[in-house]
Design a protein around this motif. Sequence first.
Motif, PDB file in Angstrom:
ATOM      1  N   MET A   1     -30.590  -9.963 112.747  1.00 31.37           N
ATOM      2  CA  MET A   1     -31.824 -10.711 112.933  1.00 31.37           C
ATOM      3  C   MET A   1     -31.667 -12.168 112.507  1.00 31.37           C
ATOM      4  O   MET A   1     -32.104 -13.101 113.199  1.00 31.37           O
ATOM      5  CB  MET A   1     -32.952 -10.048 112.136  1.00 31.37           C
ATOM      6  N   THR A   2     -30.996 -12.390 111.381  1.00 33.73           N
ATOM      7  CA  THR A   2     -30.806 -13.744 110.883  1.00 33.73           C
ATOM      8  C   THR A   2     -29.932 -14.561 111.820  1.00 33.73           C
ATOM      9  O   THR A   2     -30.171 -15.761 112.032  1.00 33.73           O
ATOM     10  CB  THR A   2     -30.192 -13.703 109.468  1.00 33.73           C
ATOM     11  N   SER A   3     -28.928 -13.940 112.413  1.00 35.60           N
ATOM     12  CA  SER A   3     -28.096 -14.627 113.410  1.00 35.60           C
ATOM     13  C   SER A   3     -28.946 -15.095 114.585  1.00 35.60           C
ATOM     14  O   SER A   3     -28.769 -16.203 115.110  1.00 35.60           O
ATOM     15  CB  SER A   3     -26.983 -13.706 113.906  1.00 35.60           C
ATOM     16  N   GLU A   4     -29.880 -14.260 114.998  1.00 36.19           N
ATOM     17  CA  GLU A   4     -30.771 -14.627 116.108  1.00 36.19           C
ATOM     18  C   GLU A   4     -31.682 -15.782 115.713  1.00 36.19           C
ATOM     19  O   GLU A   4     -31.904 -16.712 116.503  1.00 36.19           O
ATOM     20  CB  GLU A   4     -31.597 -13.420 116.531  1.00 36.19           C
ATOM     21  N   VAL A   5     -32.203 -15.754 114.496  1.00 36.04           N
ATOM     22  CA  VAL A   5     -33.111 -16.813 114.041  1.00 36.04           C
ATOM     23  C   VAL A   5     -32.415 -18.171 114.027  1.00 36.04           C
ATOM     24  O   VAL A   5     -32.953 -19.175 114.509  1.00 36.04           O
ATOM     25  CB  VAL A   5     -33.658 -16.492 112.632  1.00 36.04           C
TER      26      VAL A   5
ATOM     27  N   VAL B   1     -38.017  -7.965 111.667  1.00 36.48           N
ATOM     28  CA  VAL B   1     -38.512  -9.222 112.235  1.00 36.48           C
ATOM     29  C   VAL B   1     -38.553 -10.344 111.202  1.00 36.48           C
ATOM     30  O   VAL B   1     -38.732 -11.510 111.556  1.00 36.48           O
ATOM     31  CB  VAL B   1     -39.902  -9.035 112.868  1.00 36.48           C
ATOM     32  N   SER B   2     -38.387 -10.005 109.920  1.00 41.42           N
ATOM     33  CA  SER B   2     -38.371 -11.020 108.867  1.00 41.42           C
ATOM     34  C   SER B   2     -37.685 -10.443 107.639  1.00 41.42           C
ATOM     35  O   SER B   2     -37.668  -9.216 107.444  1.00 41.42           O
ATOM     36  CB  SER B   2     -39.797 -11.452 108.507  1.00 41.42           C
TER      37      SER B   2
ATOM     38  N   LEU C   1     -38.193 -14.083 112.875  1.00 41.14           N
ATOM     39  CA  LEU C   1     -38.043 -14.306 114.306  1.00 41.14           C
ATOM     40  C   LEU C   1     -39.210 -15.133 114.839  1.00 41.14           C
ATOM     41  O   LEU C   1     -40.368 -14.944 114.435  1.00 41.14           O
ATOM     42  CB  LEU C   1     -37.993 -12.967 115.043  1.00 41.14           C
ATOM     43  N   ALA C   2     -38.920 -16.041 115.761  1.00 38.65           N
ATOM     44  CA  ALA C   2     -39.928 -16.987 116.248  1.00 38.65           C
ATOM     45  C   ALA C   2     -41.174 -16.286 116.771  1.00 38.65           C
ATOM     46  O   ALA C   2     -42.312 -16.735 116.518  1.00 38.65           O
ATOM     47  CB  ALA C   2     -39.313 -17.869 117.333  1.00 38.65           C
ATOM     48  N   ALA C   3     -41.010 -15.196 117.488  1.00 31.14           N
ATOM     49  CA  ALA C   3     -42.150 -14.508 118.089  1.00 31.14           C
ATOM     50  C   ALA C   3     -43.064 -13.855 117.064  1.00 31.14           C
ATOM     51  O   ALA C   3     -44.208 -13.480 117.397  1.00 31.14           O
ATOM     52  CB  ALA C   3     -41.653 -13.447 119.072  1.00 31.14           C
ATOM     53  N   TRP C   4     -42.610 -13.748 115.805  1.00 32.30           N
ATOM     54  CA  TRP C   4     -43.390 -13.070 114.780  1.00 32.30           C
ATOM     55  C   TRP C   4     -43.915 -14.018 113.715  1.00 32.30           C
ATOM     56  O   TRP C   4     -44.465 -13.576 112.698  1.00 32.30           O
ATOM     57  CB  TRP C   4     -42.557 -11.956 114.144  1.00 32.30           C
ATOM     58  N   ARG C   5     -43.776 -15.311 113.945  1.00 25.85           N
ATOM     59  CA  ARG C   5     -44.325 -16.280 112.998  1.00 25.85           C
ATOM     60  C   ARG C   5     -45.829 -16.444 113.217  1.00 25.85           C
ATOM     61  O   ARG C   5     -46.338 -16.188 114.292  1.00 25.85           O
ATOM     62  CB  ARG C   5     -43.596 -17.621 113.141  1.00 25.85           C
ATOM     63  N   GLY C   6     -46.509 -16.893 112.181  1.00 26.57           N
ATOM     64  CA  GLY C   6     -47.946 -17.093 112.278  1.00 26.57           C
ATOM     65  C   GLY C   6     -48.760 -15.820 112.225  1.00 26.57           C
ATOM     66  O   GLY C   6     -49.933 -15.816 112.615  1.00 26.57           O
TER      67      GLY C   6
END
Length: 271
Positions: free
Chosen positions: A145-149, A184-185, A206-211
């Motif tokens: 996941m961190t590699s993707e971020v 996701v985080s 992950l960008a899609a799971w922010r906010g």
Amino acid sequence: MTDTASLLAAYDDQLRTAETTNLPPGAHAERDGPIVRVVGQRRRGFVTGPPDLGVDGAALDALIARQREFFAARGEAVEWKTRGHDLPAELPERLVAAGFVAEQPETVLIGETAELAALESAPESAGITVREVTADADLHRIAEMTSEVWGDDRSWLAAELADRLRSGAGQVVVVVAEAEGRVVSTARLEVEAGTEFAGLWGGSTLAAWRGKGIYRALVAFRARVAAGRGVRYLQVDATEDSRPILQRLGFTAVTTTTPYVWEPPVADDVR
């Protein structure tokens, strides 16, 4: 509420010492005049000092050059960690003149653990769960996941987290948020033995799971763990993305920190 000056004094008195005494297995600290260098730490050497080095001009240049030459002889990179309130004020420009390169500046934030532990800890979106992890399979999921971020290969992170958990004597806690069957985080808590502090590190989402309230939930989860261990303060070196969020949660900015890194030159290929 503790005032900013008292928080900064506690940071200087306790955490500057801890970063050269609470070391992973295989690392050791060496003093050179006013500074302490850490040798054998993960990935690169480390240099830090007191708020006032007590040297300037040519003496400061010589001190910097000795650290660069020490790690050059080992073929290793080295990070010199500076803070915005450090003296002499010329330290950053002297480091640059010696070949060190500034990395991203961050804000040092400190919060009261008891207050942060009382935050709402449930993410705002349903279907997101937060838990502590230790299993190798989970650590590999974190690395993926961190590699993707960050858009690079961080497969090494699984082994590093496993090493931190194994050698941390229970002082390291790794946390994940999961949704739809995947991580996701993630973030971790590191209790600094011999101090009133624990650090919040390694946050990635992950960008899609922010906010969606995940960042806040991970802070609250770790604050509760820290409170259960009698930790008084939580400390973060925050990027500009996370600084305003943390300040809204109750953290106080006490100074800034900028790492200056020197890397040994890469030898030209001989053909």
